[in-house]
Write a protein that holds these residues in place. Structure first.
Motif, PDB file in Angstrom:
ATOM      1  N   TRP A  48      31.151  -6.552  28.340  1.00  0.00           N
ATOM      2  CA  TRP A  48      30.183  -7.319  27.624  1.00  0.00           C
ATOM      3  C   TRP A  48      29.066  -7.919  28.692  1.00  0.00           C
ATOM      4  CZ3 TRP A  48      30.775  -5.586  23.082  1.00  0.00           C
ATOM      5  CH2 TRP A  48      32.025  -5.541  22.521  1.00  0.00           C
ATOM      6  N   ALA A  49      29.318  -7.639  30.031  1.00  0.00           N
ATOM      7  CA  ALA A  49      28.643  -8.154  30.885  1.00  0.00           C
ATOM      8  C   ALA A  49      27.077  -7.370  30.864  1.00  0.00           C
ATOM      9  CB  ALA A  49      28.876  -7.922  32.403  1.00  0.00           C
ATOM     10  N   PRO A  50      25.958  -8.004  31.283  1.00  0.00           N
ATOM     11  CA  PRO A  50      24.717  -7.021  31.360  1.00  0.00           C
ATOM     12  C   PRO A  50      24.806  -6.062  32.253  1.00  0.00           C
ATOM     13  CG  PRO A  50      24.585  -9.566  31.376  1.00  0.00           C
ATOM     14  CD  PRO A  50      25.943  -9.286  31.746  1.00  0.00           C
ATOM     15  N   LEU A  51      23.939  -5.000  31.552  1.00  0.00           N
ATOM     16  CA  LEU A  51      24.023  -3.615  32.367  1.00  0.00           C
ATOM     17  C   LEU A  51      23.302  -4.099  33.801  1.00  0.00           C
ATOM     18  CD1 LEU A  51      23.729  -0.724  32.413  1.00  0.00           C
ATOM     19  CD2 LEU A  51      21.455  -0.640  31.530  1.00  0.00           C
ATOM     20  N   ASP A  52      23.911  -3.464  34.720  1.00  0.00           N
ATOM     21  CA  ASP A  52      23.308  -3.604  36.175  1.00  0.00           C
ATOM     22  C   ASP A  52      22.834  -2.263  36.485  1.00  0.00           C
ATOM     23  OD1 ASP A  52      22.885  -3.862  38.771  1.00  0.00           O
ATOM     24  OD2 ASP A  52      24.912  -4.649  39.406  1.00  0.00           O
ATOM     25  N   VAL A  53      21.419  -2.193  36.475  1.00  0.00           N
ATOM     26  CA  VAL A  53      20.663  -1.054  36.599  1.00  0.00           C
ATOM     27  C   VAL A  53      20.718  -0.467  37.994  1.00  0.00           C
ATOM     28  CG1 VAL A  53      19.081  -1.547  34.664  1.00  0.00           C
ATOM     29  CG2 VAL A  53      18.430  -2.294  37.068  1.00  0.00           C
ATOM     30  N   ARG A  69      20.097  -0.871  24.824  1.00  0.00           N
ATOM     31  CA  ARG A  69      18.983   0.068  23.943  1.00  0.00           C
ATOM     32  C   ARG A  69      18.944  -0.459  22.515  1.00  0.00           C
ATOM     33  NH1 ARG A  69      20.094   5.700  26.589  1.00  0.00           N
ATOM     34  NH2 ARG A  69      21.643   5.897  24.709  1.00  0.00           N
ATOM     35  N   ALA A  70      19.925  -1.065  22.191  1.00  0.00           N
ATOM     36  CA  ALA A  70      19.998  -1.443  20.820  1.00  0.00           C
ATOM     37  C   ALA A  70      19.596  -2.855  20.381  1.00  0.00           C
ATOM     38  CB  ALA A  70      21.527  -1.484  20.386  1.00  0.00           C
ATOM     39  N   ASP A  71      19.284  -3.694  21.395  1.00  0.00           N
ATOM     40  CA  ASP A  71      19.043  -5.041  21.422  1.00  0.00           C
ATOM     41  C   ASP A  71      17.573  -5.303  22.054  1.00  0.00           C
ATOM     42  OD1 ASP A  71      18.598  -7.821  22.539  1.00  0.00           O
ATOM     43  OD2 ASP A  71      19.914  -8.049  20.888  1.00  0.00           O
ATOM     44  N   PRO A  72      16.591  -5.548  21.311  1.00  0.00           N
ATOM     45  CA  PRO A  72      15.102  -5.447  22.074  1.00  0.00           C
ATOM     46  C   PRO A  72      15.068  -6.538  23.104  1.00  0.00           C
ATOM     47  CG  PRO A  72      14.880  -5.454  19.481  1.00  0.00           C
ATOM     48  CD  PRO A  72      16.326  -5.557  19.837  1.00  0.00           C
ATOM     49  N   LEU A  73      15.705  -7.646  23.134  1.00  0.00           N
ATOM     50  CA  LEU A  73      15.637  -8.843  24.115  1.00  0.00           C
ATOM     51  C   LEU A  73      16.543  -8.300  25.190  1.00  0.00           C
ATOM     52  CD1 LEU A  73      14.989 -11.505  25.419  1.00  0.00           C
ATOM     53  CD2 LEU A  73      16.688 -12.424  24.010  1.00  0.00           C
ATOM     54  N   ARG A  74      17.741  -7.784  25.134  1.00  0.00           N
ATOM     55  CA  ARG A  74      18.677  -7.373  26.186  1.00  0.00           C
ATOM     56  C   ARG A  74      17.968  -6.264  26.658  1.00  0.00           C
ATOM     57  NH1 ARG A  74      23.222  -6.757  23.091  1.00  0.00           N
ATOM     58  NH2 ARG A  74      23.807  -8.766  23.727  1.00  0.00           N
ATOM     59  N   CYS A  75      17.068  -5.402  26.340  1.00  0.00           N
ATOM     60  CA  CYS A  75      16.671  -4.189  26.848  1.00  0.00           C
ATOM     61  C   CYS A  75      15.517  -4.407  27.621  1.00  0.00           C
ATOM     62  CB  CYS A  75      15.837  -3.223  25.688  1.00  0.00           C
ATOM     63  SG  CYS A  75      15.213  -1.660  26.417  1.00  0.00           S
ATOM     64  N   MET A  76      14.595  -5.350  27.144  1.00  0.00           N
ATOM     65  CA  MET A  76      13.695  -6.070  28.076  1.00  0.00           C
ATOM     66  C   MET A  76      13.665  -6.696  29.444  1.00  0.00           C
ATOM     67  SD  MET A  76      10.572  -5.161  27.201  1.00  0.00           S
ATOM     68  CE  MET A  76       9.342  -4.683  25.945  1.00  0.00           C
ATOM     69  N   CYS A 121      11.267   0.736  24.977  1.00  0.00           N
ATOM     70  CA  CYS A 121      11.928   0.012  26.337  1.00  0.00           C
ATOM     71  C   CYS A 121      13.229   1.052  26.446  1.00  0.00           C
ATOM     72  CB  CYS A 121      12.130  -1.473  25.772  1.00  0.00           C
ATOM     73  SG  CYS A 121      13.340  -2.233  26.968  1.00  0.00           S
ATOM     74  N   PRO A 122      13.927   1.513  25.321  1.00  0.00           N
ATOM     75  CA  PRO A 122      15.144   2.088  25.462  1.00  0.00           C
ATOM     76  C   PRO A 122      14.756   3.337  26.269  1.00  0.00           C
ATOM     77  CG  PRO A 122      14.741   1.447  23.086  1.00  0.00           C
ATOM     78  CD  PRO A 122      13.779   1.092  23.816  1.00  0.00           C
ATOM     79  N   VAL A 123      13.579   4.338  26.059  1.00  0.00           N
ATOM     80  CA  VAL A 123      13.509   5.289  26.828  1.00  0.00           C
ATOM     81  C   VAL A 123      13.025   5.039  28.191  1.00  0.00           C
ATOM     82  CG1 VAL A 123      11.642   7.220  27.039  1.00  0.00           C
ATOM     83  CG2 VAL A 123      12.644   6.828  24.941  1.00  0.00           C
ATOM     84  N   ALA A 124      12.230   4.019  28.346  1.00  0.00           N
ATOM     85  CA  ALA A 124      11.829   3.559  29.746  1.00  0.00           C
ATOM     86  C   ALA A 124      12.947   3.044  30.623  1.00  0.00           C
ATOM     87  CB  ALA A 124      10.896   2.250  29.884  1.00  0.00           C
ATOM     88  N   LEU A 125      13.906   2.327  29.898  1.00  0.00           N
ATOM     89  CA  LEU A 125      15.205   1.928  30.642  1.00  0.00           C
ATOM     90  C   LEU A 125      16.168   3.176  30.853  1.00  0.00           C
ATOM     91  CD1 LEU A 125      17.191  -0.211  31.743  1.00  0.00           C
ATOM     92  CD2 LEU A 125      17.852  -0.450  29.277  1.00  0.00           C
ATOM     93  N   SER A 126      16.375   3.950  30.121  1.00  0.00           N
ATOM     94  CA  SER A 126      16.979   5.583  30.385  1.00  0.00           C
ATOM     95  C   SER A 126      16.367   6.326  31.635  1.00  0.00           C
ATOM     96  CB  SER A 126      16.985   6.346  29.147  1.00  0.00           C
ATOM     97  OG  SER A 126      17.847   5.629  28.097  1.00  0.00           O
ATOM     98  N   PHE A 127      14.960   6.120  31.500  1.00  0.00           N
ATOM     99  CA  PHE A 127      14.350   7.094  32.620  1.00  0.00           C
ATOM    100  C   PHE A 127      14.579   6.410  33.965  1.00  0.00           C
ATOM    101  CE2 PHE A 127      10.613   7.171  35.271  1.00  0.00           C
ATOM    102  CZ  PHE A 127      10.092   8.662  35.337  1.00  0.00           C
ATOM    103  N   CYS A 233      21.239  14.183  30.240  1.00  0.00           N
ATOM    104  CA  CYS A 233      22.360  13.972  29.231  1.00  0.00           C
ATOM    105  C   CYS A 233      23.244  12.572  29.138  1.00  0.00           C
ATOM    106  CB  CYS A 233      23.240  15.065  28.980  1.00  0.00           C
ATOM    107  SG  CYS A 233      22.141  16.806  28.769  1.00  0.00           S
ATOM    108  N   ARG A 234      23.525  12.253  30.463  1.00  0.00           N
ATOM    109  CA  ARG A 234      24.389  11.064  30.457  1.00  0.00           C
ATOM    110  C   ARG A 234      23.502   9.886  30.166  1.00  0.00           C
ATOM    111  NH1 ARG A 234      25.934  13.383  35.414  1.00  0.00           N
ATOM    112  NH2 ARG A 234      24.671  11.731  36.716  1.00  0.00           N
ATOM    113  N   TYR A 235      22.004   9.805  30.371  1.00  0.00           N
ATOM    114  CA  TYR A 235      21.240   8.780  30.134  1.00  0.00           C
ATOM    115  C   TYR A 235      20.359   8.887  28.880  1.00  0.00           C
ATOM    116  CZ  TYR A 235      23.185   8.038  34.666  1.00  0.00           C
ATOM    117  OH  TYR A 235      23.984   7.422  35.950  1.00  0.00           O
ATOM    118  N   PHE A 236      20.013   9.800  28.417  1.00  0.00           N
ATOM    119  CA  PHE A 236      19.236   9.834  27.145  1.00  0.00           C
ATOM    120  C   PHE A 236      20.225  10.384  26.042  1.00  0.00           C
ATOM    121  CE2 PHE A 236      16.210  10.219  30.653  1.00  0.00           C
ATOM    122  CZ  PHE A 236      15.022   9.430  29.948  1.00  0.00           C
ATOM    123  N   THR A 237      19.692  10.050  24.902  1.00  0.00           N
ATOM    124  CA  THR A 237      20.313  10.421  23.519  1.00  0.00           C
ATOM    125  C   THR A 237      20.348  11.844  23.210  1.00  0.00           C
ATOM    126  OG1 THR A 237      20.067   8.411  22.553  1.00  0.00           O
ATOM    127  CG2 THR A 237      20.708   9.936  21.074  1.00  0.00           C
TER     128      THR A 237
END
Length: 263
Positions: A48-53, A69-76, A121-127, A233-237
């Motif tokens: 449940w900790a935030p993603l460490d990019v 990716r599922a939460d706009p605020l968390r993604c930004m 945002c989800p694509v940018a984060l996965s990128f 394939c690990r980072y994109f759907t």
């Protein structure tokens, strides 16, 4: 004379029941300790900790990425920690089934992009995760240097799915229509060597093509591309490459939000 109701020995719980009971008590105690703050778990072990990019990927990275990716605020918030420079785009509708929300215009990344990209945002984060944790390690493994720039074929476009003969009329909307996809065509290493999908994907099986005099196809180039595809394939759907169909012979199609696929 024996008693009509002999006293029975008390039943003993099987050891498995005792083990289960003890485990449940331990879990309950751990949960209470976490809730009250008496026990802390390092973020890398806490789902449940935030993603460490920036952290190397582990068993929880995929789960944390999905949550972000599922939460706009968390993604930004996660995207802000990447260090990439971007402008937040206002939500908009550009046509039937077309438009975007929770999107950004990506201006700079760890690699040069040429023109800015409009991405959800989800694509940018996965990128970012793919570039940092899959693409660059592949370049180091096969060439001992980094990727300096990426050639893309665009991201947002209000069109239908391309099944090989352009955008098919009547077909469902492409993930590009909602800025949830980006197409990648080539990479340039820090030495200046350019590696393209149209020429290098099957370097060992094809005859030399255009610009082979300065950038001859090699197994190393093919290896980098195949590792980059596998890592995506690990980072994109969804990931589609040259082996999928003729329409993708010259690029990777990378998307989020659709059906899971790796082809």
């Amino acid at each position: 004379m024996p008693s009509p109701h002999p006293t029975e020995a008390p039943r003993r719980l099987p050891w498995r029941r005792w083990a289960t009971l003890i485990l449940l008590l331990l879990l309950a105690g751990t949960g209470m300790a976490l809730y009250r703050g008496a026990l802390t778990v390092p973020d890398r072990f806490n789902p449940w900790a935030p993603l460490d990019v920036q952290a190397p990927p582990d068993l929880l990275t995929g789960f944390k990425l999905s949550r972000a990716r599922a939460d706009p605020l968390r993604c930004m918030q996660a995207l802000a920690r990447t260090g990439m420079q971007f402008d937040v785009l206002p939500d908009r509708v550009t046509g039937p089934g077309c438009g975007f929300e929770n999107a950004v215009r990506l201006r700079t990344a760890p690699v040069r992009l040429g023109t800015p990209l409009a991405l959800s945002c989800p694509v940018a984060l996965s990128f970012f995760l793919w570039e940092r944790h899959a693409l660059q390690p592949a370049a180091q493994a096969h060439f001992g240097e980094r990727v300096a720039s990426i050639d893309h074929l665009g991201s947002y476009a209000c069109r239908n799915v391309n099944r090989g003969e352009g955008a098919t009329p009547g077909a469902s909307r492409s993930r590009h229509a909602t800025a949830n996809a980006v197409d990648i065509a080539a990479f340039t290493l820090t030495s200046g060597r350019r590696i393209s999908l149209v020429r290098d994907w099957k370097a060992a099986e094809t005859s030399p093509r255009v610009d082979s005099a300065t950038n001859p196809p090699t197994d190393a180039a093919a290896g980098l591309l195949h590792d980059a595809h596998k890592g995506a394939c690990r980072y994109f759907t969804g990931v589609l490459g040259p082996d999928y169909n003729a329409a993708h012979r010259d690029h990777f199609h990378l998307e989020t939000g659709g059906y899971r696929m790796c082809r």
